[in-house]
Design an enzyme around this catalytic site. Structure first.
Site: not given
Lengths: 304, 251, 304, 251
Positions: C104, D49-52
């Site tokens: 990612h 969360y890796e979504s930010g």
């Protein structure tokens, strides 16, 4: 665990003699309150880093706090010279200072790389300039993919970053609007972070608009509620830039005696920012007040 | 209509800006030139400030490029790294305004030091964004008074490249073609010209002679074969310009 | 000069057979409307780039649009496999596709470098993984300052980026809140940008909050007002993610015939997003509506 | 109190999280473990969360790590590049949760492919953020069913490093010290142990025998000299856990 403290304590706790100190802010949100407190506490041999040293470094240099300045544009914005900086560089007054200079892009790229914990960062500049001749930290490498030559600068990781923001909660989740400059990068690059804000607000205010949070509390060590900390710089929506003072400084800074007098009157004889603001007076305060001009709310939605 | 030297310079600079172009704005005269162009012939001019403000609509004349009045009612604000990274570095800025203490015949600029770098006679502010802008825009506009001590044969320090002389084959710069440089002084307009490989006199301001220009220049000037006279400012230009700076801070 | 157009025209004008296409959005704001229009217009031999291919690439692969997929995580988030993607990779059905994969961080670093027009970007990852063995685009260099070994990946500059946002003005100044993912980088990295929005708003709405503008109109080529463009993905504050459909796709995608049937019913037989939304039906629309939850306005100040 | 296998795994994982730590949250069981810890012994756990999304307070159980419910009422949202760049890469994340189709005795994980990379038997989703997380966090937690096909002697592909075996002197990775890895299965807890240099059985779940664990593992397991039994979940833990997943999506 409580990070909320006053500026005196924050500077005492987190700024040591000899530190690399990064006071953030491009024109906007420059933390003069912290700079003045550093002068009052007579911190010495600091390496002061800012793309634009501005009046705050001019004053700190005049007060003898600086050993070295890392910068990209040392002027009085819109006015002219930074005269104390020049006296130090040209004549070694009050002490000799070392300089290390970059382009603006180079400086912000360095602090950006520091925030990302990258060892270096490439940028497309410098190649035709004399700057790399006088600064061995501006190097050139070949891109491993395209084999083009590109300039690289090393990460900058200050010991302390000092940032100012409109508001944060008491943990230090800070929201900034207007010119954001290098505030975020400085906070994420530094080992210790002093955050001052115009107002500490309830956590709920921050959580109502998480996209507005520029600095997360994870990186913040001290939270100082310090209204008017930025004067004569400004805070978008809170007070205007005191352009008159920037013009006046041009006169003050011509004479070391006048600078001395200024520091005596506005820094040494003043206990803290509250006293400074009182001294500024009602008229000045009122004059620098903008009219209200609100953003429209956005809907985040409640998902149950 | 009567007009001052600065007014002529600003009007002449404004005419160099085309509708739809993107310009990196400096304070002072460049800012006036951009706002003048936007109100007259270039309503779609996109004004970018190195402070991170894009699409500004300033309510007053800003003293600095970081003034709060350029933020309120602008289209977008980003960080300083982003303005260099997302706009300048990808070549999205057409025009950059620069100034300088010294200029040479290749349009190279010194804003760093007079004298030796290590033992400066006069320490100037340094590059700021100028060196980056000079590397990355398509067209450089310089507004400056025309004085012999400014127009020098040899710079004390090359801060920002004009013609990008030390061109290296493997270099990365976005704008490899010879780009446009215009120097607008209080005497004339100089232009970097392919044919001569250096700045040539392109236009003389009304009532100025070539001799006067040469006297104030530190190298032997070349002159364009199509030398023209700078058109005088129109009434509308002067009127709008004075509206922009009603208290005559810069004019 | 007018950029406002419908999705049909935007795809026709800006997506060519063989293009490198980047549909942005991490879970949030995935432009299914654009994906479906690409399928309807039978675009071929596309190189499709997304960190998470998600259902949209699964459908485009099944429809035969893809020649290559550049990605970092090819799954159905929270559900399991991307079965059409797998059939193409494992069995070459409906056609063989090439893959190029990163982590990612590697993918977002690539598009970030593309947006910055940097030839490459370093990142601290990859070194202990087998990924560099199967992807020659993950290289290692030595830092010119610290001499540490660090992995580098090349910039990604798609031919077209397709992004969705809550709102923009008709020039394409786009404001996004909630998960911003890779939206900004995709827009700034691509040669052409199709922006679709839930609503086109007056320029004044945007200018009331310039710090909220993620994408400036300079980089936008087409502005499409397309409510519900993201379904079954979601738009923060506008509609919820249709998790039921993500679960249902797991069943549909098991059988090529069911996929075919789905595409026939929901893509080919539907003229545009308006018809798609009509077909979704009132009940679904109502079910996905969040409750209102507004941010608080901030004061930018009017400086006269 | 009665409890299921997943409940024991989640409770055991939650106990590995300390107050004030920063954790990169995955969906499913890891998400439950984090929320459980936060409601019980670790109220100052920071969930990223890796979504930010940083400092989330989800109002419901999210199906994906990009769910809108983790945004509303969170402390901060940044871009994906920023979450990796500003949080993970500088070593600001203490704990990362990973899962995988194959794990070896060094804690290395395969989430890329079963069979040959070029001719896959089963193409798995790939790294996502896992490889980055595995390079950059101080402590890795893995929750996984204990099956022989998962606990293999040799990975088909090394996606995310556990012990970072191929350590090279000049490497840059932030966490050069041997870091902690815990694997929580439905049979036991394995732990990367300095003394053995590989995963050892640290705790056996109630009623599970070592033989049972060995039967389900593809290599000869080492056992900690201080082997313990996993403490049973407390009433409060199970109660809160079931509140978190009322419709039993994961439990």
């Amino acid at each position: 665990m409580d990070k909320v403290m006053d500026m005196k304590e924050a500077i005492k706790k987190f700024v040591k003699d000899g530190d690399v100190v990064y006071i953030a802010g491009f024109t906007h949100l420059i933390n003069f309150s912290a700079g003045h407190e550093i002068i009052r506490q007579k911190k010495k041999r600091l390496t002061l880093c800012r793309p634009t040293p501005d009046l705050i470094l001019d004053q700190m240099i005049a007060a003898g706090c600086a050993q070295k300045v890392v910068f990209s544009w040392a002027g009085n914005p819109g006015v002219g010279s930074l005269r104390c900086f020049r006296r130090a560089v040209e004549q070694g007054v009050p002490n000799k200072i070392e300089i290390e200079e970059y382009t603006h892009f180079g400086m912000v790229a360095r602090i950006h790389a520091g925030a990302l914990n990258l060892p270096f960062i490439p940028l497309r500049s410098n190649i035709y300039s004399d700057l790399p001749k006088v600064n061995p930290n501006i190097k050139f490498i070949k891109c491993p993919f395209t084999h083009e030559k590109v300039s690289v600068v090393p990460a900058l990781k200050p010991d302390v970053a000092i940032v100012h923001a409109q508001r944060s909660d008491k943990e230090g989740n800070a929201q900034i609007w207007g010119i954001i400059g290098d505030q975020k990068e400085a906070a994420y690059a530094a080992k210790k972070v002093i955050l001052s804000v115009e107002e500490i607000v309830d956590e709920a205010v921050i959580r109502r608009d998480p996209n507005r949070t520029l600095i997360h509390n994870l990186v913040v060590d001290a939270v100082v509620e310090e209204p008017w900390a930025a004067h004569p710089s400004y805070v978008q929506g809170y007070y205007d830039r005191d352009n008159d003072f920037y013009l006046e400084w041009d006169k003050i800074s011509r004479e070391p005696e006048l600078v001395e007098k200024y520091l005596e009157e506005w820094v040494y004889s003043v206990n803290d920012r509250r006293e400074y603001v009182k001294k500024l007076g009602v008229e000045k305060i009122m004059k620098l007040q903008p009219k209200r001009f609100y953003s429209l709310p956005v809907d985040y939605g409640l998902y149950l | 209509m009567d007009y001052g030297r600065n007014e002529l310079m600003v009007v002449t600079a404004a005419r160099e800006l085309r509708n739809g172009e993107t310009v990196l704005v400096g304070v002072g005269l460049p800012n006036l030139a951009c706002n003048l162009a936007k109100r007259l012939h270039a309503p779609k001019l996109v004004m970018i400030y190195e402070s991170g403000v894009v699409g500004a609509k300033p309510s007053r004349l800003p003293l600095s490029i970081g003034d709060p009045c350029i933020v309120t009612n602008s289209e977008s604000v980003c960080s300083m790294f982003e303005v260099f990274g997302y706009y300048l570095q990808p070549g999205r800025v057409d025009v950059g305004f620069l100034g300088g203490a010294q200029i040479d015949k290749f349009g190279n600029i010194n804003t760093t030091v007079i004298g030796d770098y290590r033992k400066p006679k006069v320490r100037l502010p340094g590059s700021g964004g100028a060196c980056d802008i000079a590397h990355l825009v398509k067209k450089i506009l310089i507004i400056t008074p025309h004085q012999k001590r400014r127009f020098v044969n040899k710079l004390d320090f090359l801060t920002s490249p004009g013609k990008q002389l030390k061109k290296e084959e493997e270099s990365l710069e976005t704008n490899k073609e010879v780009r446009e440089i215009k120097v607008i002084t209080d005497l004339c307009v100089l232009s970097l010209h392919n044919r001569y490989g250096e700045l040539v006199v392109e236009k003389l301001h009304p009532k100025v002679t070539l001799e006067e220009v040469q006297e104030n220049t530190g190298w032997k000037l070349k002159v364009s074969e199509e030398l023209k006279t700078t058109p005088e400012p129109k009434k509308a230009e002067i009127r709008v310009l004075r509206e922009l700076d009603p208290t005559r801070i810069y004019l």
